[in-house]
Scaffold this active site. Structure first.
Site, PDB file in Angstrom:
ATOM      1  CG  MET A   1      28.546  66.277  50.535  1.00 60.72           C
ATOM      2  SD  MET A   1      28.124  67.769  51.472  1.00 60.72           S
ATOM      3  CE  MET A   1      28.482  69.043  50.272  1.00 60.72           C
TER       4      MET A   1
ATOM      5  N   GLY B   1      36.763  65.867  61.328  1.00 60.62           N
ATOM      6  CA  GLY B   1      37.621  67.052  61.438  1.00 60.62           C
ATOM      7  C   GLY B   1      36.802  68.310  61.232  1.00 60.62           C
TER       8      GLY B   1
ATOM      9  CD  GLU C   1      36.096  60.519  59.907  1.00 63.67           C
ATOM     10  OE1 GLU C   1      35.087  59.806  60.095  1.00 63.67           O
ATOM     11  OE2 GLU C   1      36.014  61.721  59.558  1.00 63.67           O
TER      12      GLU C   1
ATOM     13  CG  ASN D   1      32.344  56.112  71.689  1.00 66.00           C
ATOM     14  OD1 ASN D   1      33.091  55.136  71.867  1.00 66.00           O
ATOM     15  ND2 ASN D   1      31.669  56.281  70.562  1.00 66.00           N
TER      16      ASN D   1
ATOM     17  CB  THR E   1      31.731  61.184  75.387  1.00 60.21           C
ATOM     18  OG1 THR E   1      31.994  60.297  74.306  1.00 60.21           O
ATOM     19  CG2 THR E   1      32.652  62.390  75.298  1.00 60.21           C
TER      20      THR E   1
ATOM     21  CG  ASP F   1      32.358  64.903  65.335  1.00 62.32           C
ATOM     22  OD1 ASP F   1      33.338  64.265  65.773  1.00 62.32           O
ATOM     23  OD2 ASP F   1      31.743  64.580  64.303  1.00 62.32           O
TER      24      ASP F   1
HETATM   25  P1  ADP Z   1      29.864  59.801  70.221  1.00 65.26           P
HETATM   26  O1  ADP Z   1      28.972  60.714  69.430  1.00 65.26           O
HETATM   27  O2  ADP Z   1      31.307  60.031  69.911  1.00 65.26           O
HETATM   28  O3  ADP Z   1      29.469  58.359  70.199  1.00 65.26           O
HETATM   29  P2  ADP Z   1      28.605  60.105  72.853  1.00 65.26           P
HETATM   30  O4  ADP Z   1      27.417  59.387  72.336  1.00 65.26           O
HETATM   31  O5  ADP Z   1      29.248  59.596  74.085  1.00 65.26           O
HETATM   32  O6  ADP Z   1      29.753  60.298  71.753  1.00 65.26           O
HETATM   33  O7  ADP Z   1      28.156  61.634  73.092  1.00 65.26           O
HETATM   34  C1  ADP Z   1      29.081  62.658  73.354  1.00 65.26           C
HETATM   35  C2  ADP Z   1      28.518  63.602  74.398  1.00 65.26           C
HETATM   36  O8  ADP Z   1      27.311  64.177  73.894  1.00 65.26           O
HETATM   37  C3  ADP Z   1      28.110  62.961  75.712  1.00 65.26           C
HETATM   38  O9  ADP Z   1      29.199  62.821  76.591  1.00 65.26           O
HETATM   39  C4  ADP Z   1      27.080  63.965  76.221  1.00 65.26           C
HETATM   40  O10 ADP Z   1      27.750  65.101  76.743  1.00 65.26           O
HETATM   41  C5  ADP Z   1      26.382  64.386  74.934  1.00 65.26           C
HETATM   42  N1  ADP Z   1      25.192  63.552  74.640  1.00 65.26           N
HETATM   43  C6  ADP Z   1      25.079  62.558  73.728  1.00 65.26           C
HETATM   44  N2  ADP Z   1      23.840  62.027  73.715  1.00 65.26           N
HETATM   45  C7  ADP Z   1      23.133  62.716  74.643  1.00 65.26           C
HETATM   46  C8  ADP Z   1      21.759  62.669  75.116  1.00 65.26           C
HETATM   47  N3  ADP Z   1      20.881  61.785  74.619  1.00 65.26           N
HETATM   48  N4  ADP Z   1      21.408  63.552  76.078  1.00 65.26           N
HETATM   49  C9  ADP Z   1      22.281  64.445  76.593  1.00 65.26           C
HETATM   50  N5  ADP Z   1      23.565  64.533  76.187  1.00 65.26           N
HETATM   51  C10 ADP Z   1      23.998  63.700  75.222  1.00 65.26           C
END
Ligand code: ADP
Length: 295
Positions: free
Chosen positions: A14, A43, A141, A185, A213, A244
């Site tokens: 939470m 998760g 986690e 990421n 990502t 997630d």
């Molecule tokens: P995390 O949340 O694990 O840090 P990322 O920031 O790389 O991961 O975001 C995960 C995915 O979410 C990206 O690969 C993309 O597909 C999408 N995403 C995140 N931020 C954006 C954004 N500002 N615009 C469009 N897609 C986004």
């Protein structure tokens, strides 16, 4: 067609969010602006992302015997996630993240609580569930030994595994080499490849399983050389839980039998949609919403 079966083994938290103008110094008391609770934990977030899209999702995890534990189990059930295998641990608190937001800054305390009790033994007790899954989805986690146990059991039964290496930590290379897909990421990718003491040959193998990502830039895969899937241009409101959403959607698509590139394209759209709304889970779309978005 039967629903794809995804088993998520991971954290249930939470989030306790306080907004304040002033962050108190040690010994000081201040008046805050507002307070709210939001269901979280990587998760649980990933389980909800996959369930919203229509997967049959079973969560293996632990909550404490407090009010949050019950609330989170009810919440997951309402989102279509099976919580039959979520254990309630006596005399233990549910995992929480205490988040203080102040003028664009944040400070966060995480207490794992019951998530510590997702032990390798608990994972072992669910071997039958793992064996029946189309995909097992994991994050970091819960105790690392439990993640390793889950990977071993999944591989024993030829079940595909996605590991989201977050929060990043040093991982044994045996673990990295066994999973089918790893979804760091950009920041996590650097740590993952630099910290695990792998030979050049092993590094090459691991890189091919990486789906990185890159926030608004999209997603990079390395299976057949480098392929960048461009991010969607959206009005980003809250990127909490973007990763997630991506992982839940990737698991959904792969377990539906789609190819890797197609699955990454789908997950890229799901994650982009998820950042257009406030809250990690609140923005996670249904399949209809994704289809409307990409058409
Ligand atoms: P995390 O949340 O694990 O840090 P990322 O920031 O790389 O991961 O975001 C995960 C995915 O979410 C990206 O690969 C993309 O597909 C999408 N995403 C995140 N931020 C954006 C954004 N500002 N615009 C469009 N897609 C986004």
């Amino acid at each position: 067609m039967s629903k794809p079966k995804i088993t998520v083994i991971g954290s249930i938290n939470m989030d306790l969010v306080t907004k304040t103008n002033t962050i108190p110094k040690v010994g000081e008391t201040v008046l805050g602006e507002s307070f709210f609770t939001i269901p979280g934990g990587k998760g649980a977030n990933q389980a909800v992302a996959a369930a919203r899209l229509g997967a049959g999702v079973t969560m293996i995890g632990c909550v404490g015997d407090d009010a949050f534990g019950n609330e989170l189990k009810n919440h997951l059930t309402a989102q279509g996630v099976s919580v039959e295998n979520v254990k309630t641990i006596p005399e233990t608190s549910t995992g929480i993240a205490s988040i203080t937001l102040s003028n664009g800054d944040n400070s966060i305390i995480i207490v794992s609580g019951a998530n510590h009790f997702v032990t390798p033994e608990v994972v072992k007790q669910h071997e039958h569930l793992i064996a029946e899954s189309d995909i097992v989805l994991l994050q970091l986690e819960i105790p690392l030994q439990s993640v390793m146990e889950a990977v071993q059991l999944a591989k024993r039964h030829n079940v595909q595994v996605i590991l989201n290496p977050a929060p990043i930590q040093k991982l044994p290379k045996e673990l990295i080499l066994q999973v089918d897909y790893i979804t760091p990421n950009e920041h996590e990718q650097e740590m993952l490849l630099s910290a695990s003491n792998m030979s050049d040959e092993e590094l090459k193998l691991v890189k091919e399983k990486c789906i990185v990502t890159k926030g608004s830039k999209g997603v990079m895969l390395y299976q057949y050389g480098e392929t960048l899937i461009q991010g969607y241009k959206v009005n980003a409101v809250d990127s909490t839980g973007a990763g997630d959403s991506f992982n839940g959607a990737l698991a959904f698509s792969l377990s539906n039998g789609a190819a890797l590139k197609e699955s990454c394209q789908f997950a890229n759209a799901v994650a982009a949609l998820s950042v257009t709304k406030l809250g990690a889970q609140a923005g996670m779309p249904t399949l209809d919403e994704v289809e409307a978005f990409v058409s």
